[in-house]
Scaffold this active site. Structure first.
Site, PDB file in Angstrom:
ATOM      1  N   GLU A 177       2.141   8.161   5.707  1.00 25.52           N
ATOM      2  CA  GLU A 177       3.017   7.722   5.376  1.00 25.52           C
ATOM      3  C   GLU A 177       3.232   7.121   3.813  1.00 25.52           C
ATOM      4  O   GLU A 177       1.867   6.922   3.516  1.00 25.52           O
ATOM      5  CB  GLU A 177       3.753   6.523   6.345  1.00 25.52           C
ATOM      6  CG  GLU A 177       3.061   5.245   6.392  1.00 25.52           C
ATOM      7  CD  GLU A 177       3.603   4.403   7.572  1.00 25.52           C
ATOM      8  OE1 GLU A 177       4.778   4.337   7.527  1.00 25.52           O
ATOM      9  OE2 GLU A 177       2.819   3.757   8.271  1.00 25.52           O
TER      10      GLU A 177
ATOM     11  N   LYS B 269       3.030   4.711   0.984  1.00 29.60           N
ATOM     12  CA  LYS B 269       2.786   3.084   0.874  1.00 29.60           C
ATOM     13  C   LYS B 269       3.787   2.473  -0.176  1.00 29.60           C
ATOM     14  O   LYS B 269       3.757   2.618  -1.242  1.00 29.60           O
ATOM     15  CB  LYS B 269       1.446   2.970  -0.027  1.00 29.60           C
ATOM     16  CG  LYS B 269       1.124   1.669   0.111  1.00 29.60           C
ATOM     17  CD  LYS B 269      -0.434   1.256  -0.844  1.00 29.60           C
ATOM     18  CE  LYS B 269      -0.625  -0.140  -0.915  1.00 29.60           C
ATOM     19  NZ  LYS B 269       0.409  -1.141  -1.214  1.00 29.60           N
TER      20      LYS B 269
ATOM     21  N   ARG C 187       5.853  -6.911   2.066  1.00 29.59           N
ATOM     22  CA  ARG C 187       5.412  -6.854   3.603  1.00 29.59           C
ATOM     23  C   ARG C 187       6.141  -7.957   4.305  1.00 29.59           C
ATOM     24  O   ARG C 187       6.115  -9.162   3.890  1.00 29.59           O
ATOM     25  CB  ARG C 187       3.990  -6.987   3.790  1.00 29.59           C
ATOM     26  CG  ARG C 187       3.410  -6.649   5.245  1.00 29.59           C
ATOM     27  CD  ARG C 187       3.076  -5.190   5.414  1.00 29.59           C
ATOM     28  NE  ARG C 187       2.479  -5.129   6.876  1.00 29.59           N
ATOM     29  CZ  ARG C 187       1.377  -5.212   7.117  1.00 29.59           C
ATOM     30  NH1 ARG C 187       0.387  -5.271   6.005  1.00 29.59           N
ATOM     31  NH2 ARG C 187       0.877  -4.661   8.153  1.00 29.59           N
TER      32      ARG C 187
ATOM     33  N   ARG D  86       4.584 -11.744   4.193  1.00 24.31           N
ATOM     34  CA  ARG D  86       2.997 -11.825   4.470  1.00 24.31           C
ATOM     35  C   ARG D  86       2.326 -12.987   3.951  1.00 24.31           C
ATOM     36  O   ARG D  86       1.392 -13.471   4.718  1.00 24.31           O
ATOM     37  CB  ARG D  86       2.420 -10.820   3.489  1.00 24.31           C
ATOM     38  CG  ARG D  86       1.229  -9.835   4.382  1.00 24.31           C
ATOM     39  CD  ARG D  86       0.390  -9.108   3.410  1.00 24.31           C
ATOM     40  NE  ARG D  86      -0.541  -9.952   3.063  1.00 24.31           N
ATOM     41  CZ  ARG D  86      -1.514  -9.731   2.081  1.00 24.31           C
ATOM     42  NH1 ARG D  86      -1.479  -8.738   1.239  1.00 24.31           N
ATOM     43  NH2 ARG D  86      -2.465 -10.580   1.746  1.00 24.31           N
TER      44      ARG D  86
ATOM     45  N   GLU E 204       8.396  -2.759   5.234  1.00 24.66           N
ATOM     46  CA  GLU E 204       8.290  -3.175   3.893  1.00 24.66           C
ATOM     47  C   GLU E 204       9.836  -3.594   3.505  1.00 24.66           C
ATOM     48  O   GLU E 204      10.797  -2.906   3.747  1.00 24.66           O
ATOM     49  CB  GLU E 204       7.847  -2.199   2.928  1.00 24.66           C
ATOM     50  CG  GLU E 204       7.510  -2.468   1.696  1.00 24.66           C
ATOM     51  CD  GLU E 204       5.947  -3.052   1.570  1.00 24.66           C
ATOM     52  OE1 GLU E 204       5.280  -2.780   2.674  1.00 24.66           O
ATOM     53  OE2 GLU E 204       5.223  -3.370   0.621  1.00 24.66           O
TER      54      GLU E 204
ATOM     55  N   LYS F 148      -5.335   2.155   2.743  1.00 28.47           N
ATOM     56  CA  LYS F 148      -4.376   2.565   1.552  1.00 28.47           C
ATOM     57  C   LYS F 148      -5.106   3.599   0.764  1.00 28.47           C
ATOM     58  O   LYS F 148      -6.270   3.488   0.402  1.00 28.47           O
ATOM     59  CB  LYS F 148      -4.415   1.157   0.862  1.00 28.47           C
ATOM     60  CG  LYS F 148      -3.714   0.012   1.445  1.00 28.47           C
ATOM     61  CD  LYS F 148      -3.494  -1.220   0.536  1.00 28.47           C
ATOM     62  CE  LYS F 148      -4.787  -1.970   0.414  1.00 28.47           C
ATOM     63  NZ  LYS F 148      -4.315  -3.313  -0.251  1.00 28.47           N
TER      64      LYS F 148
END
Ligand SMILES: [Zn+2]
Ligand SMILES: [Zn+2]
Lengths: 346, 528
Positions: free
Chosen positions: B226, B228, B233, B248, B276, B399
């Site tokens: 998917e 990034k 976050r 986060r 996100e 990532k």
């Protein structure tokens, strides 16, 4: 014309035709001490304290033309009276006093106030003009008594030994290394030395200096010889494969720069011990006061700040740039890894 | 506080994680329960509020140390840290007194309400009782700048060894809104409280950057890809008809995103979603800059809401119908997530992060190349059968970032580093050519090896043109390849552009300054 001038070769006394710690080849050089930035190659004649001689010969070769004096012995050159006085920096280090027609200059070389038991106790010399180093010329540099630092070092060594680890301590091979060796508690274990350190030890012992017993780490060195020992090594040894012999080990550095957290972290060693052969902020101020000098010239280190500080306190002061490696040693010390020249003083 | 100071020093001086954990375990053994709680709080980023303005602190220290202001400044430039400078400038103490960490934290809390005269008296009195390094740690507490080089993960590992409680369980206990003042160590860690704070989030699962080739991950059909997303976050929690949004950084940010208020009615109780938070308009994510305008603000105005509305781009679910489902395989969790998002049916604030399909790695690599078009930073690769783990773990999530943009630039200014680099020139300003003129466009201070930093430092010291305080202008000779993640127009910068995450990618020793790039080259990289 002043008795001493700063030229592109070094600090020059025209009257006597001599230079002090010159950085380019000259005929006659007075040498304050044996560190590489003060005692350079290529001069016609060297004059130094007799304890500096073995070190100069080791570093520059035995064929140099060299003469020695003791502290307080006076020499007269063309009306200039020259004498050497203890600077407390390393073995054989001296402040050089020059007098002509009642006007007195003192070139400090490098110095520290605390008596380390090896270098001779720093002696304040009254003068009109004082040329001082100021490697640690900011008020954030203040040393603890060396006794406390050595207690820390010995405690750390003891702890490592109990944990089955070798202890490695890094310090410059001329001066710092011997001072460390004398400060260690030999009841904990044997003291091993890197070749660069041991060469100096040997030269000094041959000259009658007594040092604690040390064992040179040679190529055929065997791990079984380690048992709880401490290794004294120069900065250039840190991070090299030479260190692998001592695995597992804990490594520490003894240096004035370790007084700042940034420098300690940057070196990424296990321990940083604040131990310097230079005067701290308090020591510099004390030495200047005791010299009674009317005019102070600051060289290597935080010269601008230090001179301004003195001027504001009512002591006239100026700055001269030299090739002494206050700034270079800052690079090496502050940055970790291999030093360009492990004789560069700290 | 001497024991705590020793811990700080030990954590500070080593980079080895084992040694850090050892130091913490030892400390927990020695410390009182109250001190332990405070230590855990401090290491989790819960700092006491700043009780004294730092300008006062520096003035008081200089006054007692009899140091003029300019010399304090000079020292500060060399040390690079204000708390440390103050602690070193202050005269050495005659006699130190060892008081507990908790004592000093309470002292600071009381100090907050005192007037200036009283504050001065109290703080100087405190300094007089401390050794320099203890003074430094104390100053870090006063200035609210307390940070230690130890991750939450390591702290939890040590605490787990100390208490015998599983790491996962501890990590969960430590998240959320607990207050160290009101906590009893035994009760907090050893009693199972059925009324666990409703707001309590799960620790995030964090991915590492892929260091090798994606094809080394094996069969691509076992992986989910998917985008990034380049936002914040966030974790959205709906429990007992209440909504909580966590960032986060373990910060409760519910108030900052009023758009999400509607979710407490749209999502069933007992739902925790990971995703996100993105500024999003007209079906497209906006650049991170837009989001940034909202983060710093206390109050979110109507104008900001209109200019930079947010969505949650959901990609995982940790709790469904009140049940912790982190141990289900990713694809099963994803099914539940998709169903929930579909039922909620509020696409203007809650969207699903689309799966990017590709028949092989080349296909996916092609998709990755197009990332910038979507304001994304690359692709995420997640193993389809992976569970939702705690913290940063290797193996299942990666990532896969797009290659950065690069430009060759000339160094024209250098500044002394701070902290551990205080002795070196480590922060540089770079310029590109505009005809025959060099125009500065970015600063960068990371990316070089220690060896290279020393080389550059030596160059700076030898090639200084002028000094301005801690900054030196240098001969424009050294060329570096600057890498960055994004570029935007900016009216605040002389060059007209602002870069995201600039760093030195390579030292182009092969290039003379005359061959560096131009301003036109830089403009060409701007988004169309
Ligand atoms: Zn020197
Ligand atoms: Zn020296």
């Amino acid at each position: 014309m002043p008795l001493l001038q700063f030229t592109d070769r070094g600090i020059y006394c025209k009257r006597a035709g001599i230079y002090i710690d010159p950085w380019k080849p000259v005929d006659k050089a007075l040498i304050t001490h044996g560190h590489a930035d003060h005692a350079r190659y290529g001069h016609g004649h060297y004059l130094c304290h007799h304890h500096s001689k073995p070190v100069l010969q080791l570093r520059l070769g035995t064929n140099i033309e060299i003469q020695t004096v003791t502290y307080h012995e006076s020499i007269n050159v063309n009306g200039v009276t020259i004498s050497f006085h203890p600077a407390g920096h390393i073995i054989g280090s001296a402040q050089i006093r020059l007098e002509y027609k009642g006007c007195i200059w003192v070139v400090s070389g490098d110095y520290k106030i605390e008596d380390d038991g090896l270098s001779g106790a720093f002696e304040p010399v009254k003068c009109h003009y004082f040329i001082t180093e100021c490697t640690f010329g900011l008020p954030v540099y203040k040393w603890r008594p060396q006794k406390e630092v050595f207690d820390d070092i010995n405690h750390w060594w003891q702890k490592n030994k109990e944990a089955g680890k070798t202890t490695v301590i890094i310090g410059y091979s001329l001066g710092k290394a011997q001072r460390i060796i004398q400060g260690l508690d030999t009841s904990i274990g044997p003291i091993l030395t890197h070749g660069a350190v041991e060469n100096i030890n040997q030269a000094l012992r041959n000259d009658g200096v007594s040092l604690n017993e040390t064992i040179r780490v040679t190529a055929d060195f065997n791990k079984n010889q380690l048992n709880g020992s401490i290794v004294v090594a120069p900065p250039s040894a840190a991070g090299t494969t030479w260190m692998k012999k001592f695995h597992p080990y804990s490594i520490g550095i003894a240096s004035g720069w370790m007084g700042l957290r940034g420098a300690r972290r940057r070196r990424s060693v296990d321990r940083g011990f604040v131990l310097s052969d230079h005067a701290d902020w308090i020591g510099l101020n004390q030495a200047i006061n005791e010299s009674g000098a009317e005019y102070v010239i600051a060289t290597h280190g935080y010269t601008n700040a230090f001179a301004r500080w003195l001027n504001e306190k009512g002591i006239q002061a100026g700055v001269e740039s030299t090739m002494f490696e206050g700034e270079l040693s800052e690079i090496n010390e502050g940055s970790g890894g291999k030093a360009v020249n492990d004789e560069v003083q700290n | 506080m001497q024991r705590f100071t020793r811990l700080f020093n030990e954590l500070d001086q080593t980079t080895k994680t084992n040694q850090k954990v050892e130091a913490l375990v030892d400390y927990f053994q020695d410390a009182s329960e109250k001190d332990k709680i405070w230590t855990i709080a401090l290491l989790s980023g819960k700092r006491p509020p700043r009780s004294v303005n730092t300008n006062f602190l520096r003035a008081w220290a200089a006054e007692v140390g009899e140091i003029p202001d300019w010399l304090f400044e000079e020292s500060y430039h060399v040390v690079g840290d204000l708390a440390e400078t103050i602690s070193l400038i202050f005269p050495q103490s005659q006699q130190t007194v060892n008081r507990s960490l908790t004592y000093w934290i309470n002292f600071l809390k009381d100090l907050k309400t005192a007037d200036e005269v009283e504050k001065k008296k109290q703080v100087i009195g405190a300094w007089l009782q401390m050794a320099p390094y203890e003074r430094f740690v104390f100053n870090k507490l006063i200035t609210g700048g307390f940070r230690v080089g130890v991750s939450q993960k390591l702290m939890v590992r040590a605490l787990s060894r100390h208490t015998g409680i599983e790491e996962n369980k501890l990590a969960h206990k430590l998240m959320g809104n607990w207050q160290p003042e009101n906590i009893d160590f035994q009760e907090f860690f050893f009693s199972d409280n059925p009324e666990e704070d409703l707001s309590k989030p799960y620790p995030f699962y964090l991915a590492y950057a892929l260091d090798g080739e994606a094809s080394e991950l094996g069969d691509p059909s076992l992986w989910l890809a998917e985008r990034k997303w380049d936002g914040i976050r966030g974790q959205v929690i709906v429990r007992d008809q209440k909504l909580y949004v966590w960032s986060r950084g373990e910060e409760l940010v519910t108030e900052k995103f009023p758009e999400f208020g509607i979710l407490k009615d749209k999502l069933p109780d007992g739902t925790v979603i990971d995703g996100e938070i993105l500024a999003f308009k007209e079906g497209k994510p906006l650049s991170f800059n837009h989001l940034q305008t909202r983060i710093g603000r206390k109050n979110v105005s109507g104008k900001v809401l209109r200019n930079a509305p947010v969505v949650l781009m959901a990609y995982d679910i940790m709790e469904a119908r009140g049940k912790d489902i982190r141990n289900l395989p990713l694809m099963d969790r994803r099914d539940k997530l998709e169903a929930l998002v579909y039922e909620a049916n509020c696409r203007d604030v809650l969207r699903i992060s689309e799966i990017i399909h590709g028949k092989d790695w080349d296909d996916l690599a092609h998709e990755r190349k197009s990332s910038r078009k979507y304001n994304s930073e690359g692709l995420m690769l997640k193993k389809k059968d992976s569970t939702y783990k705690v913290g940063r773990k290797r193996g299942d999530w990666w990532k896969w970032k797009v290659d950065p943009m690069t430009i060759d630039a000339v160094m024209i200014y250098a500044m002394r580093g701070h902290g551990r680099r205080a002795n070196l020139y480590t922060d540089y300003t770079f310029a590109v050519w505009d005809k025959d003129r060099l125009v500065p466009f970015t600063k960068a201070y990371s990316g070089l090896t220690d060896q290279e930093i020393r080389e550059v430092d030596t160059f700076v010291k030898k090639n200084t043109i002028e000094r301005f305080g801690p900054v030196r202008s240098v001969k424009p000779e050294l060329v570096f390849e600057i890498a960055f993640e994004g570029i935007n127009k900016s009216t605040r910068h002389k060059s007209g552009v602002a870069l995201r995450f600039p760093r030195m990618h390579r030292w182009r020793k092969d290039k003379p300054a005359s061959e560096a790039n131009s301003l036109q080259d830089l403009y060409a990289l701007l988004e169309p």
